[in-house]
Enzyme design. Structure first.
Site, PDB file in Angstrom:
ATOM      1  N   ASP A 151       0.826  -1.208   0.000  1.00  0.00           N
ATOM      2  CA  ASP A 151       0.000   0.000   0.000  1.00  0.00           C
ATOM      3  C   ASP A 151       0.856   1.253   0.000  1.00  0.00           C
ATOM      4  OD1 ASP A 151       0.714   0.474   2.627  1.00  0.00           O
ATOM      5  OD2 ASP A 151      -1.060  -0.509   3.436  1.00  0.00           O
ATOM      6  N   LYS A 171      -4.474   3.696  -1.911  1.00  0.00           N
ATOM      7  CA  LYS A 171      -5.447   4.635  -2.473  1.00  0.00           C
ATOM      8  C   LYS A 171      -5.165   4.885  -3.948  1.00  0.00           C
ATOM      9  CE  LYS A 171      -6.971   6.962   1.572  1.00  0.00           C
ATOM     10  NZ  LYS A 171      -6.825   8.034   2.515  1.00  0.00           N
ATOM     11  N   GLY A 199       2.671  -0.348   5.764  1.00  0.00           N
ATOM     12  CA  GLY A 199       3.572   0.534   6.515  1.00  0.00           C
ATOM     13  C   GLY A 199       3.523   0.269   8.009  1.00  0.00           C
ATOM     14  N   MET A 249      -2.557   9.717  11.919  1.00  0.00           N
ATOM     15  CA  MET A 249      -3.619  10.221  11.029  1.00  0.00           C
ATOM     16  C   MET A 249      -4.286  11.463  11.630  1.00  0.00           C
ATOM     17  SD  MET A 249      -5.332   6.543  10.013  1.00  0.00           S
ATOM     18  CE  MET A 249      -5.046   5.743  11.592  1.00  0.00           C
TER      19      MET A 249
HETATM   20  N1  SAH Z   1       0.481   0.726  10.705  1.00  0.00           N
HETATM   21  C1  SAH Z   1       1.098   2.010  10.642  1.00  0.00           C
HETATM   22  C2  SAH Z   1       0.121   3.140  10.817  1.00  0.00           C
HETATM   23  C3  SAH Z   1      -0.908   3.232   9.731  1.00  0.00           C
HETATM   24  S1  SAH Z   1      -1.985   4.590   9.976  1.00  0.00           S
HETATM   25  C4  SAH Z   1       2.213   2.077  11.690  1.00  0.00           C
HETATM   26  O1  SAH Z   1       2.327   1.184  12.516  1.00  0.00           O
HETATM   27  O2  SAH Z   1       2.978   3.037  11.664  1.00  0.00           O
HETATM   28  C5  SAH Z   1      -1.233   5.792   8.937  1.00  0.00           C
HETATM   29  C6  SAH Z   1      -0.614   6.894   9.774  1.00  0.00           C
HETATM   30  O3  SAH Z   1       0.616   6.470  10.322  1.00  0.00           O
HETATM   31  C7  SAH Z   1      -0.267   8.134   8.974  1.00  0.00           C
HETATM   32  O4  SAH Z   1      -1.382   8.968   8.760  1.00  0.00           O
HETATM   33  C8  SAH Z   1       0.740   8.780   9.895  1.00  0.00           C
HETATM   34  O5  SAH Z   1       0.106   9.405  10.979  1.00  0.00           O
HETATM   35  C9  SAH Z   1       1.492   7.572  10.429  1.00  0.00           C
HETATM   36  N2  SAH Z   1       2.697   7.288   9.630  1.00  0.00           N
HETATM   37  C10 SAH Z   1       2.976   6.157   8.975  1.00  0.00           C
HETATM   38  N3  SAH Z   1       4.191   6.222   8.397  1.00  0.00           N
HETATM   39  C11 SAH Z   1       4.689   7.440   8.706  1.00  0.00           C
HETATM   40  C12 SAH Z   1       5.898   8.117   8.405  1.00  0.00           C
HETATM   41  N4  SAH Z   1       6.867   7.548   7.672  1.00  0.00           N
HETATM   42  N5  SAH Z   1       6.068   9.368   8.890  1.00  0.00           N
HETATM   43  C13 SAH Z   1       5.133   9.941   9.660  1.00  0.00           C
HETATM   44  N6  SAH Z   1       3.965   9.357   9.969  1.00  0.00           N
HETATM   45  C14 SAH Z   1       3.742   8.120   9.510  1.00  0.00           C
END
Ligand code: SAH
Length: 281
Positions: free
Chosen positions: A62, A84, A115, A196
Protein backbone atom coordinates in the site's frame (compact mmCIF):
# COMPACT_ATOMS: atom_id res chain seq x y z
CA UNK A 1 2.05 -16.93 -13.62
CA UNK A 2 2.02 -13.55 -15.25
CA UNK A 3 4.78 -11.31 -13.89
CA UNK A 4 3.41 -7.84 -13.58
CA UNK A 5 4.54 -4.69 -11.89
CA UNK A 6 1.61 -2.45 -11.40
CA UNK A 7 0.44 0.69 -9.68
CA UNK A 8 -2.85 2.23 -8.64
CA UNK A 9 -3.88 3.05 -12.20
CA UNK A 10 -3.95 -0.47 -13.51
CA UNK A 11 -4.87 -2.26 -10.30
CA UNK A 12 -8.30 -3.35 -11.50
CA UNK A 13 -7.01 -4.78 -14.78
CA UNK A 14 -4.28 -6.74 -13.07
CA UNK A 15 -6.57 -7.76 -10.27
CA UNK A 16 -9.10 -9.27 -12.62
CA UNK A 17 -6.29 -11.06 -14.47
CA UNK A 18 -4.77 -12.68 -11.41
CA UNK A 19 -7.76 -13.42 -9.25
CA UNK A 20 -10.53 -15.66 -10.35
CA UNK A 21 -12.91 -16.07 -7.46
CA UNK A 22 -15.22 -18.39 -9.49
CA UNK A 23 -12.59 -21.05 -10.01
CA UNK A 24 -13.01 -24.27 -8.06
CA UNK A 25 -10.69 -24.16 -5.05
CA UNK A 26 -7.52 -26.17 -4.98
CA UNK A 27 -6.35 -27.51 -1.66
CA UNK A 28 -5.17 -24.64 0.55
CA UNK A 29 -1.44 -24.73 0.13
CA UNK A 30 -0.52 -21.07 0.01
CA UNK A 31 0.30 -18.92 3.01
CA UNK A 32 -0.29 -15.24 3.61
CA UNK A 33 2.33 -13.17 5.40
CA UNK A 34 0.97 -9.91 6.79
CA UNK A 35 4.21 -8.00 6.91
CA UNK A 36 5.03 -4.73 8.65
CA UNK A 37 7.44 -2.68 6.56
CA UNK A 38 8.24 -0.07 9.20
CA UNK A 39 7.95 3.65 8.54
CA UNK A 40 10.20 4.04 5.50
CA UNK A 41 13.92 3.44 5.91
CA UNK A 42 14.62 0.06 4.30
CA UNK A 43 17.25 -0.61 6.96
CA UNK A 44 14.39 -0.80 9.48
CA UNK A 45 12.89 -3.87 7.78
CA UNK A 46 13.21 -6.97 9.91
CA UNK A 47 15.11 -9.98 8.61
CA UNK A 48 11.82 -11.89 8.72
CA UNK A 49 10.07 -9.22 6.62
CA UNK A 50 12.80 -9.41 4.01
CA UNK A 51 12.53 -13.20 3.95
CA UNK A 52 8.77 -12.94 3.40
CA UNK A 53 9.32 -10.46 0.55
CA UNK A 54 11.92 -12.66 -1.10
CA UNK A 55 9.99 -15.90 -0.81
CA UNK A 56 6.58 -14.59 -1.93
CA UNK A 57 4.89 -15.58 -5.20
CA UNK A 58 2.98 -12.31 -5.19
CA UNK A 59 3.22 -9.06 -3.21
CA UNK A 60 0.44 -6.64 -2.30
CA UNK A 61 1.61 -3.27 -1.00
CA UNK A 62 0.00 0.00 0.00
CA UNK A 63 0.91 3.67 -0.11
CA UNK A 64 2.80 3.71 3.17
CA UNK A 65 5.38 1.22 1.94
CA UNK A 66 8.26 3.48 0.92
CA UNK A 67 9.78 3.50 -2.55
CA UNK A 68 13.07 2.40 -1.01
CA UNK A 69 11.38 -0.77 0.27
CA UNK A 70 9.46 -1.38 -2.97
CA UNK A 71 12.82 -1.26 -4.74
CA UNK A 72 13.79 -4.39 -2.79
CA UNK A 73 10.93 -6.46 -4.23
CA UNK A 74 12.41 -9.14 -6.50
CA UNK A 75 11.99 -8.05 -10.14
CA UNK A 76 10.37 -11.37 -11.04
CA UNK A 77 7.66 -11.25 -8.37
CA UNK A 78 4.37 -9.58 -9.31
CA UNK A 79 3.85 -6.61 -7.02
CA UNK A 80 0.39 -5.09 -6.87
CA UNK A 81 -0.47 -1.72 -5.42
CA UNK A 82 -3.59 -1.89 -3.25
CA UNK A 83 -3.50 1.54 -1.63
CA UNK A 84 -5.45 4.64 -2.47
CA UNK A 85 -6.06 5.30 -6.16
CA UNK A 86 -6.03 8.68 -7.86
CA UNK A 87 -9.57 9.70 -7.02
CA UNK A 88 -8.66 8.92 -3.43
CA UNK A 89 -10.69 5.75 -3.00
CA UNK A 90 -9.03 2.75 -1.46
CA UNK A 91 -9.80 -0.74 -2.60
CA UNK A 92 -12.60 -1.75 -0.21
CA UNK A 93 -11.18 -3.75 2.69
CA UNK A 94 -13.61 -6.63 2.06
CA UNK A 95 -12.38 -6.95 -1.55
CA UNK A 96 -8.81 -6.91 -0.40
CA UNK A 97 -9.49 -9.57 2.24
CA UNK A 98 -11.12 -11.71 -0.43
CA UNK A 99 -8.20 -11.13 -2.79
CA UNK A 100 -5.75 -12.42 -0.18
CA UNK A 101 -7.91 -15.46 0.54
CA UNK A 102 -8.25 -16.25 -3.18
CA UNK A 103 -4.55 -16.01 -3.88
CA UNK A 104 -3.68 -18.30 -0.99
CA UNK A 105 -6.36 -20.75 -2.08
CA UNK A 106 -4.80 -20.78 -5.53
CA UNK A 107 -1.72 -22.10 -3.77
CA UNK A 108 0.37 -18.94 -3.79
CA UNK A 109 2.55 -17.62 -1.01
CA UNK A 110 1.39 -14.06 -0.52
CA UNK A 111 3.27 -11.16 1.03
CA UNK A 112 0.78 -8.51 2.09
CA UNK A 113 3.08 -5.68 3.15
CA UNK A 114 1.98 -2.48 4.83
CA UNK A 115 3.57 0.53 6.52
CA UNK A 116 4.69 0.39 10.12
CA UNK A 117 3.20 -2.47 12.11
CA UNK A 118 0.15 -4.33 10.75
CA UNK A 119 -1.51 -4.37 14.17
CA UNK A 120 -1.13 -0.64 14.89
CA UNK A 121 -3.88 1.22 13.01
CA UNK A 122 -3.06 -1.05 10.10
CA UNK A 123 -6.21 -3.18 9.81
CA UNK A 124 -3.98 -6.22 10.14
CA UNK A 125 -6.39 -7.71 12.67
CA UNK A 126 -9.27 -7.56 10.21
CA UNK A 127 -7.23 -9.21 7.46
CA UNK A 128 -5.97 -11.91 9.81
CA UNK A 129 -9.51 -12.66 11.03
CA UNK A 130 -10.77 -13.11 7.46
CA UNK A 131 -7.84 -15.31 6.52
CA UNK A 132 -8.20 -17.51 9.59
CA UNK A 133 -11.99 -17.74 9.05
CA UNK A 134 -11.34 -18.95 5.51
CA UNK A 135 -8.91 -21.55 6.84
CA UNK A 136 -5.92 -19.87 5.20
CA UNK A 137 -2.52 -20.27 6.83
CA UNK A 138 -1.51 -16.75 7.83
CA UNK A 139 1.20 -15.17 9.91
CA UNK A 140 1.91 -11.60 10.97
CA UNK A 141 5.41 -10.15 10.84
CA UNK A 142 5.54 -7.16 13.18
CA UNK A 143 7.15 -3.97 11.93
CA UNK A 144 8.50 -0.86 13.58
CA UNK A 145 5.48 1.32 14.09
CA UNK A 146 5.83 4.93 12.94
CA UNK A 147 5.52 6.31 16.48
CA UNK A 148 8.65 4.44 17.42
CA UNK A 149 10.63 4.98 14.21
CA UNK A 150 9.73 8.65 13.66
CA UNK A 151 10.26 9.74 17.25
CA UNK A 152 13.64 8.02 17.34
CA UNK A 153 14.76 9.58 14.06
CA UNK A 154 13.59 12.96 15.43
CA UNK A 155 15.63 12.59 18.66
CA UNK A 156 12.49 12.39 20.82
CA UNK A 157 12.38 9.49 23.30
CA UNK A 158 8.73 8.52 23.79
CA UNK A 159 9.30 7.87 27.48
CA UNK A 160 12.01 9.35 29.67
CA UNK A 161 12.70 8.91 33.35
CA UNK A 162 11.29 11.85 35.28
CA UNK A 163 9.41 13.25 32.25
CA UNK A 164 7.00 10.66 30.85
CA UNK A 165 6.21 7.31 32.43
CA UNK A 166 3.99 6.21 29.61
CA UNK A 167 2.91 6.75 26.04
CA UNK A 168 -0.47 6.39 24.37
CA UNK A 169 -1.09 5.88 20.64
CA UNK A 170 -4.31 7.49 19.42
CA UNK A 171 -5.91 7.74 16.00
CA UNK A 172 -6.97 11.17 14.81
CA UNK A 173 -9.16 9.68 12.12
CA UNK A 174 -12.55 8.01 12.37
CA UNK A 175 -15.25 7.08 9.86
CA UNK A 176 -17.68 9.48 11.58
CA UNK A 177 -16.72 11.13 14.87
CA UNK A 178 -13.69 10.39 17.00
CA UNK A 179 -14.70 8.24 19.95
CA UNK A 180 -11.90 9.35 22.24
CA UNK A 181 -12.04 10.20 25.95
CA UNK A 182 -10.27 13.55 25.57
CA UNK A 183 -10.47 14.48 29.24
CA UNK A 184 -8.83 11.23 30.23
CA UNK A 185 -6.12 11.71 27.60
CA UNK A 186 -5.46 15.25 28.80
CA UNK A 187 -5.01 14.01 32.37
CA UNK A 188 -2.60 11.17 31.62
CA UNK A 189 0.45 13.34 32.13
CA UNK A 190 2.43 11.34 29.62
CA UNK A 191 3.28 11.26 25.91
CA UNK A 192 0.45 11.14 23.36
CA UNK A 193 1.10 10.14 19.77
CA UNK A 194 -1.58 10.86 17.18
CA UNK A 195 -1.61 8.84 13.98
CA UNK A 196 -3.62 10.22 11.03
CA UNK A 197 -4.10 13.47 12.94
CA UNK A 198 -3.42 16.13 10.31
CA UNK A 199 -7.02 16.85 9.33
CA UNK A 200 -8.20 16.76 12.94
CA UNK A 201 -5.34 18.92 14.29
CA UNK A 202 -7.71 21.68 15.46
CA UNK A 203 -10.00 19.19 17.18
CA UNK A 204 -7.05 17.51 18.92
CA UNK A 205 -5.76 20.87 20.13
CA UNK A 206 -9.15 22.18 21.30
CA UNK A 207 -10.22 18.99 23.06
CA UNK A 208 -6.92 18.50 24.90
CA UNK A 209 -6.91 22.16 25.98
CA UNK A 210 -10.50 21.82 27.18
CA UNK A 211 -9.44 18.68 29.07
CA UNK A 212 -6.90 20.70 31.00
CA UNK A 213 -3.62 20.15 29.16
CA UNK A 214 -1.45 23.29 29.21
CA UNK A 215 -1.42 25.47 26.10
CA UNK A 216 2.39 25.48 26.03
CA UNK A 217 2.67 21.66 26.09
CA UNK A 218 5.29 20.94 23.43
CA UNK A 219 4.19 19.30 20.19
CA UNK A 220 6.26 17.78 17.38
CA UNK A 221 4.86 17.14 13.94
CA UNK A 222 6.94 14.63 12.02
CA UNK A 223 6.34 14.44 8.31
CA UNK A 224 7.75 11.60 6.22
CA UNK A 225 9.51 10.12 9.21
CA UNK A 226 12.42 7.74 8.61
CA UNK A 227 12.66 8.86 5.00
CA UNK A 228 15.21 11.07 3.30
CA UNK A 229 12.74 13.98 3.32
CA UNK A 230 11.79 13.76 7.02
CA UNK A 231 10.67 17.11 8.43
CA UNK A 232 10.32 17.86 12.15
CA UNK A 233 8.20 20.85 13.11
CA UNK A 234 8.16 21.93 16.75
CA UNK A 235 5.24 23.86 18.16
CA UNK A 236 2.91 23.72 21.15
CA UNK A 237 -0.59 22.51 21.88
CA UNK A 238 -2.29 25.81 21.20
CA UNK A 239 -0.44 26.68 18.02
CA UNK A 240 0.30 23.41 16.24
CA UNK A 241 -2.84 23.43 14.04
CA UNK A 242 -1.61 26.77 12.60
CA UNK A 243 1.84 25.26 12.12
CA UNK A 244 0.30 22.36 10.17
CA UNK A 245 -1.32 24.85 7.79
CA UNK A 246 1.58 27.31 7.61
CA UNK A 247 4.13 24.58 6.91
CA UNK A 248 1.74 22.77 4.56
CA UNK A 249 2.44 19.50 6.30
CA UNK A 250 1.65 16.51 4.11
CA UNK A 251 0.69 12.97 4.97
CA UNK A 252 2.15 10.78 6.34
CA UNK A 253 2.73 12.76 9.49
CA UNK A 254 2.65 11.99 13.19
CA UNK A 255 1.81 14.38 16.02
CA UNK A 256 3.66 13.89 19.30
CA UNK A 257 2.31 15.76 22.33
CA UNK A 258 4.19 15.97 25.60
CA UNK A 259 7.22 17.23 27.49
CA UNK A 260 9.48 14.61 25.91
CA UNK A 261 9.48 16.82 22.80
CA UNK A 262 11.76 19.25 24.71
CA UNK A 263 14.42 16.53 24.84
CA UNK A 264 15.00 16.98 21.13
CA UNK A 265 16.79 20.31 21.54
CA UNK A 266 18.69 19.05 24.60
CA UNK A 267 19.92 16.00 22.70
CA UNK A 268 20.93 18.12 19.74
CA UNK A 269 22.73 20.70 21.89
CA UNK A 270 24.64 17.87 23.59
CA UNK A 271 25.64 16.54 20.18
CA UNK A 272 26.84 19.98 19.03
CA UNK A 273 28.86 20.51 22.21
CA UNK A 274 30.59 17.17 21.91
CA UNK A 275 31.31 17.83 18.23
CA UNK A 276 32.72 21.29 19.08
CA UNK A 277 34.89 19.73 21.81
CA UNK A 278 36.14 17.12 19.36
CA UNK A 279 37.05 19.78 16.78
CA UNK A 280 38.86 21.97 19.30
CA UNK A 281 40.66 19.16 21.14
N1 SAH B 1 0.48 0.73 10.71
C1 SAH B 1 1.10 2.01 10.64
C2 SAH B 1 0.12 3.14 10.82
C3 SAH B 1 -0.91 3.23 9.73
S1 SAH B 1 -1.99 4.59 9.98
C4 SAH B 1 2.21 2.08 11.69
O1 SAH B 1 2.33 1.18 12.52
O2 SAH B 1 2.98 3.04 11.66
C5 SAH B 1 -1.23 5.79 8.94
C6 SAH B 1 -0.61 6.89 9.77
O3 SAH B 1 0.62 6.47 10.32
C7 SAH B 1 -0.27 8.13 8.97
O4 SAH B 1 -1.38 8.97 8.76
C8 SAH B 1 0.74 8.78 9.90
O5 SAH B 1 0.11 9.41 10.98
C9 SAH B 1 1.49 7.57 10.43
N2 SAH B 1 2.70 7.29 9.63
C10 SAH B 1 2.98 6.16 8.98
N3 SAH B 1 4.19 6.22 8.40
C11 SAH B 1 4.69 7.44 8.71
C12 SAH B 1 5.90 8.12 8.40
N4 SAH B 1 6.87 7.55 7.67
N5 SAH B 1 6.07 9.37 8.89
C13 SAH B 1 5.13 9.94 9.66
N6 SAH B 1 3.96 9.36 9.97
C14 SAH B 1 3.74 8.12 9.51
Amino acid sequence: MKHVKTNSKNFIAINSGVVDSHKPRAATTGKVWLVGAGPGDADLLTVKALRAINSADIIFYDQLVSEEICALFPKTTPALYVGKVKNNHSIPQEDLNQLLVNQAQLGLNVCRIKGGDPFVFGRGGEELLELRKAGVDAEVVPGITSASGCSTYADIPLTHRGIAQGCTFVTGHAEKTLDVNWNALAQLNHTLVFYMGLTSASEISEKLLAGGLAADTPVAIIENGCRKNQRDIISDLKNFPDAVLREQVQSPALIIVGDVVNLKSQLQVSAWISEAERLTA
